[in-house]
Design a protein around this motif. Structure first.
Motif, mmCIF file in Angstrom:
data_model
loop_
_atom_site.group_PDB
_atom_site.id
_atom_site.type_symbol
_atom_site.label_atom_id
_atom_site.label_comp_id
_atom_site.label_asym_id
_atom_site.label_seq_id
_atom_site.Cartn_x
_atom_site.Cartn_y
_atom_site.Cartn_z
ATOM 1 N N TRP A 274 0.842 -1.197 0.000
ATOM 2 C CA TRP A 274 0.000 0.000 0.000
ATOM 3 C C TRP A 274 0.889 1.262 0.000
ATOM 4 O O TRP A 274 1.730 1.428 0.882
ATOM 5 N N GLY A 275 0.719 2.063 -1.042
ATOM 6 C CA GLY A 275 1.507 3.294 -1.142
ATOM 7 C C GLY A 275 2.758 3.129 -1.971
ATOM 8 O O GLY A 275 3.456 4.099 -2.263
ATOM 9 N N PHE A 276 3.050 1.900 -2.378
ATOM 10 C CA PHE A 276 4.249 1.639 -3.172
ATOM 11 C C PHE A 276 4.036 2.114 -4.610
ATOM 12 O O PHE A 276 4.905 2.688 -5.244
ATOM 13 N N ASN A 277 2.818 1.838 -5.108
ATOM 14 C CA ASN A 277 2.489 2.240 -6.464
ATOM 15 C C ASN A 277 2.182 3.735 -6.467
ATOM 16 O O ASN A 277 1.146 4.184 -5.971
ATOM 17 N N LYS A 278 3.117 4.481 -7.018
ATOM 18 C CA LYS A 278 3.032 5.942 -6.896
ATOM 19 C C LYS A 278 1.856 6.546 -7.643
ATOM 20 O O LYS A 278 1.484 7.675 -7.393
ATOM 21 N N LYS A 279 1.289 5.782 -8.569
ATOM 22 C CA LYS A 279 0.174 6.346 -9.349
ATOM 23 C C LYS A 279 -1.160 6.182 -8.612
ATOM 24 O O LYS A 279 -2.138 6.836 -8.937
ATOM 25 N N THR A 280 -1.180 5.264 -7.624
ATOM 26 C CA THR A 280 -2.441 5.027 -6.908
ATOM 27 C C THR A 280 -2.884 6.301 -6.189
ATOM 28 O O THR A 280 -2.088 6.941 -5.506
ATOM 29 N N ARG A 281 -4.162 6.627 -6.380
ATOM 30 C CA ARG A 281 -4.678 7.815 -5.694
ATOM 31 C C ARG A 281 -5.104 7.393 -4.291
ATOM 32 O O ARG A 281 -5.903 6.468 -4.117
ATOM 33 N N ILE A 282 -4.555 8.054 -3.302
ATOM 34 C CA ILE A 282 -4.929 7.734 -1.922
ATOM 35 C C ILE A 282 -5.548 8.989 -1.318
ATOM 36 O O ILE A 282 -4.885 10.040 -1.254
ATOM 37 N N ASP A 283 -6.793 8.891 -0.916
ATOM 38 C CA ASP A 283 -7.478 10.047 -0.333
ATOM 39 C C ASP A 283 -6.869 10.388 1.020
ATOM 40 O O ASP A 283 -6.527 9.511 1.798
ATOM 41 N N ASN A 284 -6.756 11.680 1.266
ATOM 42 C CA ASN A 284 -6.262 12.167 2.566
ATOM 43 C C ASN A 284 -4.960 11.452 2.941
ATOM 44 O O ASN A 284 -4.803 10.917 4.044
ATOM 45 N N ILE A 285 -4.035 11.422 2.001
ATOM 46 C CA ILE A 285 -2.839 10.564 2.115
ATOM 47 C C ILE A 285 -2.024 10.798 3.390
ATOM 48 O O ILE A 285 -1.530 9.850 4.000
ATOM 49 N N ASN A 286 -1.885 12.048 3.816
ATOM 50 C CA ASN A 286 -1.017 12.320 4.968
ATOM 51 C C ASN A 286 -1.591 11.812 6.296
ATOM 52 O O ASN A 286 -0.879 11.757 7.293
ATOM 53 N N ASN A 287 -2.888 11.488 6.277
ATOM 54 C CA ASN A 287 -3.483 10.931 7.502
ATOM 55 C C ASN A 287 -3.622 9.419 7.428
ATOM 56 O O ASN A 287 -4.238 8.811 8.294
ATOM 57 N N ASP A 288 -3.068 8.821 6.381
ATOM 58 C CA ASP A 288 -3.198 7.371 6.204
ATOM 59 C C ASP A 288 -2.386 6.644 7.280
ATOM 60 O O ASP A 288 -1.169 6.828 7.394
ATOM 61 N N GLU A 289 -3.076 5.816 8.060
ATOM 62 C CA GLU A 289 -2.418 5.154 9.203
ATOM 63 C C GLU A 289 -1.269 4.241 8.749
ATOM 64 O O GLU A 289 -0.195 4.248 9.346
#
Lengths: 320, 252
Positions: B75-90
């Motif tokens: 999770w987070g390795f694939n740089k193209k993946t859009r992650i909502d609210n990324i900086n708060n991702d546990e």
């Protein structure tokens, strides 16, 4: 007035990044930033041009780099002597006591004779030791370790890019101990706070896997005379840049491929520009210092990033 | 971004079943072990690498928090993946990321290699026991009912059940404008991840029963959390339980 300290510690885990002076400084900067904030770190960095923070590489306890001296005069040697000579020339480190003994009349010839005697003494001492005593001496070795990523759906290593290797330094016994020398006008308490923070979290890469931890950090003000006096030549204990005031220099260069650390390590472009640095053991005329410099412009996108390329040095006199 | 506190989680990992964390093999020896376990290069004692422990807990939490990348990537390795609210991702806060949108600060967790406890090492020396066991496995030809000829028996090395390893995990709580509140939740999430590991398996061949472990004497900054840890029964993806409270360390 800056004071000099010897900081001795014990490696409490394998080491993934060598203890180079500039990298040690970078780790201390991140400790400062996390403890006291970015503004405070910025102020300290700005003060360094007038008040440099000189730091050595991490050296095995009680050792110093071997100074680069004028080559010994060519003399007729037997095959056996040539083999001994070649072996001794490969020693990258010398005991601090040997440096102190020879510092007033250092020459390649004198150093080789002393090292040959030392080797003989060490051999005899080793022969007298019990297996238990030999075990206590310990050893160190670079170890290549495999790792893999697990494909979250299949639960196996992905066919492409899953397997990777890391190279680490593993040590045991007395080989775990390291010395770092620091010359600074920071108070000792501040220096201790920074070092203990790095020791606890881990130094260099893969600290999140527990790499680069150390413990038993001891601070000793250096009053033993190693850094006192002004003899004509200087030997660097650091990886530093070559500056015009380093006259009659003898040096070996190493390309340093630096990376951003701490919170910047995950940035889009963590790589710094490669730096060409002189290795510890470089020697030059001991004129007015400081030698080396605080390099800026070392990262393509972050002008605030700097690299500590000053030399912490000890002086000696070369025999004619 | 300022460091609030570094919490230290300590305890013991006990192997309940045989544990196999592979070391890879550079050479082939006649009669040698097919699948050795990873060992200290100087002492030859098996250990649990911090990377294995960290990776496994991360993977389990990704599943528990519904954050499994459809491509099977970390999770987070694939740089193209859009992650909502990324900086708060546990997950990313706890375990780190190289995602290009990330600005949530450094990795919060550091997991040490787990070496044998002193008591366990002494017990093995006193009894003259080996540190590892050999387990032989075969593939059965489904028609003939005997070992398949082209594979034959293979030997796997395991750390036997009942061995104990020292656990030490550091977790740094960083104030990113919230006084460290979110990182405290992440610390509790990490402890829940350890509970998931107890229910799953560490190392290879988990589906064959290898790698069952138990955490004992768990403490945060020296204060026991074992009772609270034992009482974790389910993971709420919306909100972690409160095992450790900010400042006070362990909840009174």
């Amino acid at each position: 007035m800056p004071a000099t300290y010897r900081i001795r510690f014990r490696l409490a885990s394998p080491l993934a990044t060598p203890l180079h002076s500039g990298t040690l400084f970078g780790n201390l900067c991140w400790a400062w930033r996390y403890l006291h904030g970015e503004a405070s770190l910025g102020q300290w960095l700005c003060s360094l041009r007038e008040d440099p923070f000189l730091i050595s590489d991490g050296l095995p306890a009680g050792m110093l780099p071997r100074p680069l001296l004028k080559p010994a005069r060519v003399r007729a040697m037997t095959l056996e002597q040539i083999q001994v000579h070649k072996k001794l020339r490969k020693r990258k480190l010398i005991p601090r006591a040997v440096f102190e003994e020879l510092r007033n009349g250092m020459s390649e010839e004198a150093l080789q004779q002393r090292l040959a005697r030392l080797e003989e003494e060490e051999k005899k001492k080793l022969e007298r030791m019990t297996p238990h005593e030999r075990g206590r001496l310990g050893r160190e070795e670079r170890v290549r370790t495999p790792h893999n990523r697990i494909h979250r759906i299949t639960g196996r290593t992905p066919e492409e890019g899953g397997l990777f290797f890391t190279e680490e330094l593993w040590a045991t016994g007395l080989m775990l101990y390291r010395d770092v020398y620091v010359q600074t006008s920071l108070p000792q308490a501040k220096l201790e706070e920074l070092f203990r923070q790095v020791a606890r979290w881990g130094y260099g890469k893969d600290a999140t896997w527990g790499r680069g931890r150390f413990d038993g950090v001891e601070f000793t003000p250096e009053t033993g005379g190693l850094f006192d006096g002004r003899l004509p030549r200087a030997m660097s204990l650091s990886h530093g840049s070559l500056t015009p005031n380093m006259a009659q220099a003898r040096y070996q260069l190493e390309t340093h491929y630096g990376r951003l650390g701490g919170a910047y390590a995950a940035s889009a472009s963590p790589f710094k520009f490669p730096l060409l640095l002189a290795k510890p053991g470089s020697t030059f005329e001991a004129g007015p210092g400081p030698f080396g410099e605080l390099l800026d412009g070392v990262h393509p996108a972050m002008p605030a990033v700097r690299h500590n390329a000053w030399h912490l040095f000890v002086t000696y006199r070369e025999a004619d | 971004m300022k460091l609030v506190h570094i919490y230290t989680i300590t305890g013991t990992i006990e192997t309940v079943t045989g544990l196999h964390i592979g070391a890879g093999k550079d050479s082939i020896e006649i009669g040698g072990m097919d699948n050795p376990v990873i060992k200290h290069p100087h002492t030859g004692e098996p250990y649990i690498p911090g990377s294995s422990l960290k990776g496994k807990v991360r993977s389990l939490l990704e599943w528990a928090l519904h954050k499994v990348d459809p491509d099977g990537q970390v999770w987070g390795f694939n740089k193209k993946t859009r992650i909502d609210n990324i900086n708060n991702d546990e997950i990313l806060r706890i375990f780190g990321t190289t995602h290009e949108d990330w600005s949530g600060g450094p990795t919060r967790v550091s997991v040490r290699d787990c070496h044998l406890t002193k008591a366990c090492r002494e017990m093995i020396h006193e009894r003259g026991l080996p540190f590892t066991e050999e387990k032989t496995e075969v593939v059965i030809d489904r028609i003939q009912g005997k070992a398949a000829g082209n594979i034959g028996p293979r030997k796997t090395e395991r750390v036997p059940g009942g061995m104990e390893f020292d656990l030490e995990i550091q977790f740094r709580v960083i104030d990113t404008g919230d006084g460290g509140e979110l990182d405290m939740k992440c610390l509790n999430r990490l402890i829940e991840g350890l509970k998931l590991l107890e229910k799953d398996a560490l190392g290879g061949s988990g589906s064959r029963g290898y790698g069952k472990v138990r955490f004992k004497n768990l403490a945060v900054d020296g204060k026991s959390i074992q009772e609270k840890f034992d009482s974790i029964s389910a993971i709420d993806p919306q909100k972690p339980g409160e095992i450790v409270k900010a400042g006070a360390g362990v909840e009174g």
